[in-house]
Enzyme design. Sequence first.
Site, mmCIF file in Angstrom:
data_model
loop_
_atom_site.group_PDB
_atom_site.id
_atom_site.type_symbol
_atom_site.label_atom_id
_atom_site.label_comp_id
_atom_site.label_asym_id
_atom_site.label_seq_id
_atom_site.Cartn_x
_atom_site.Cartn_y
_atom_site.Cartn_z
ATOM 1 N N TRP A 130 64.712 30.824 0.171
ATOM 2 C CA TRP A 130 64.496 29.667 -0.685
ATOM 3 C C TRP A 130 64.026 30.079 -2.076
ATOM 4 O O TRP A 130 64.425 29.479 -3.074
ATOM 5 C CB TRP A 130 63.534 28.687 -0.016
ATOM 6 C CG TRP A 130 64.041 28.263 1.332
ATOM 7 C CD1 TRP A 130 63.482 28.514 2.542
ATOM 8 C CD2 TRP A 130 65.266 27.558 1.595
ATOM 9 N NE1 TRP A 130 64.266 27.997 3.544
ATOM 10 C CE2 TRP A 130 65.370 27.407 2.988
ATOM 11 C CE3 TRP A 130 66.282 27.038 0.786
ATOM 12 C CZ2 TRP A 130 66.449 26.763 3.592
ATOM 13 C CZ3 TRP A 130 67.343 26.386 1.391
ATOM 14 C CH2 TRP A 130 67.421 26.255 2.780
ATOM 15 N N ASP A 152 56.414 26.497 -4.365
ATOM 16 C CA ASP A 152 57.051 25.728 -3.297
ATOM 17 C C ASP A 152 56.200 25.967 -2.047
ATOM 18 O O ASP A 152 56.102 27.093 -1.566
ATOM 19 C CB ASP A 152 58.479 26.233 -3.099
ATOM 20 C CG ASP A 152 59.193 25.609 -1.899
ATOM 21 O OD1 ASP A 152 58.565 24.851 -1.137
ATOM 22 O OD2 ASP A 152 60.395 25.906 -1.721
ATOM 23 N N LYS A 192 58.794 19.442 7.066
ATOM 24 C CA LYS A 192 58.332 20.558 7.881
ATOM 25 C C LYS A 192 56.948 20.298 8.469
ATOM 26 O O LYS A 192 56.723 20.496 9.646
ATOM 27 C CB LYS A 192 58.326 21.849 7.047
ATOM 28 C CG LYS A 192 59.722 22.251 6.580
ATOM 29 C CD LYS A 192 59.687 23.474 5.689
ATOM 30 C CE LYS A 192 61.070 23.830 5.169
ATOM 31 N NZ LYS A 192 62.013 24.193 6.237
#
Length: 360
Positions: A101, A171, A195
């Site tokens: 990511w 993030d 998540k």
Amino acid sequence: MKRVYNFSAGPAVLPEEVLKEAAEEMLDYRGTGMSVMEMSHRSAAFQQIIDEAEADLRDLLQIPDNYKVLFLQGGASQQFAMIPMNLMKNRVADYIVTGQWAKKAWQEAQKYGKANKIASSEDKTFSYIPDCSDLPISEDADYVYICENNTIYGTKYKTLPNTKGKLLVADVSSCFLSEPMDVEKYGIIYGGVQKNIGPAGMVISIVREDLITDDVLEGTPTMLKFKTHADAGSMYNTPNCYCIYICGKVFKWLKKMGGLQAMKERNEEKARILYDYLDQSKLFRGTVEPASRSLMNVPFVTGDKEMDAKFVKEAKEAGLENLKGHRSVGGMRASIYNAMPVEGVQALVAFMKKFEEENC
């Protein structure tokens, strides 16, 4: 009703208490005669929902008054573009690439300016967090970017990078609200909620107010300006109302559980049970260097792809779901987010011991 232990990396397990509350309110939310799914985002009832959600999140994280909380659509991946569009005044940014990511964010930023990869752990399949104490920070960098917890590879920053005075953007999708954090150390914190906080379809961005301006890259769409959403209280367009509602319930659950310090202790206990077993197992081994281990995502392998597949299949039959590793790395991965009870981790380890006895 049969509930399994769900080790999915996202969308992931939610607190059972929250799901039951939402079920009870599905047809009639607090005497409105309608579901939150049906109500206008301009209604007084929904305004109370979003206001309470923000207030509880601010309380949990001790968010200073000079930071805005934005409930945005497009997921964390949309932030890969939104951040450089809003922050790249000098058209330069530094990225630390510790997983897929972070790598995607770095690649996206290259469309808007010079995105420097100043550190990476790709040389060892992202199995560690590099030393970030003395990085080659660019003098004209607008910000330094990290993915704080790497869902796929199971690594976590234990110490934030030394950005040498530059803005830090993080993030935090897969470690959001898993432990206390000092918001003031960041310019922007953001995370997809699917998540560790709520259902899929939303990202929460916590943005320092001085970064929210009309001075954005030319051609930035209205919907991709932080100021658009900050000025409208996250309701420039119809927000993800039901997701905000569920997140709000999770925030209240977290407070009821004792807050983020209590969650950290609970998460450390769960992770210790699993890592202690992996460290002494003759069949399974963890894939992450111990100093970089995540409390949220625990990847492990047997070293034999057929054995891995057999384990995943038999675990599923035993009510232990979604243990297959990410398609890019294989093996297994147990995501043990806030809502995973310690009993779930104990059940996993008990099954792993039994499997090891039968297959060694």
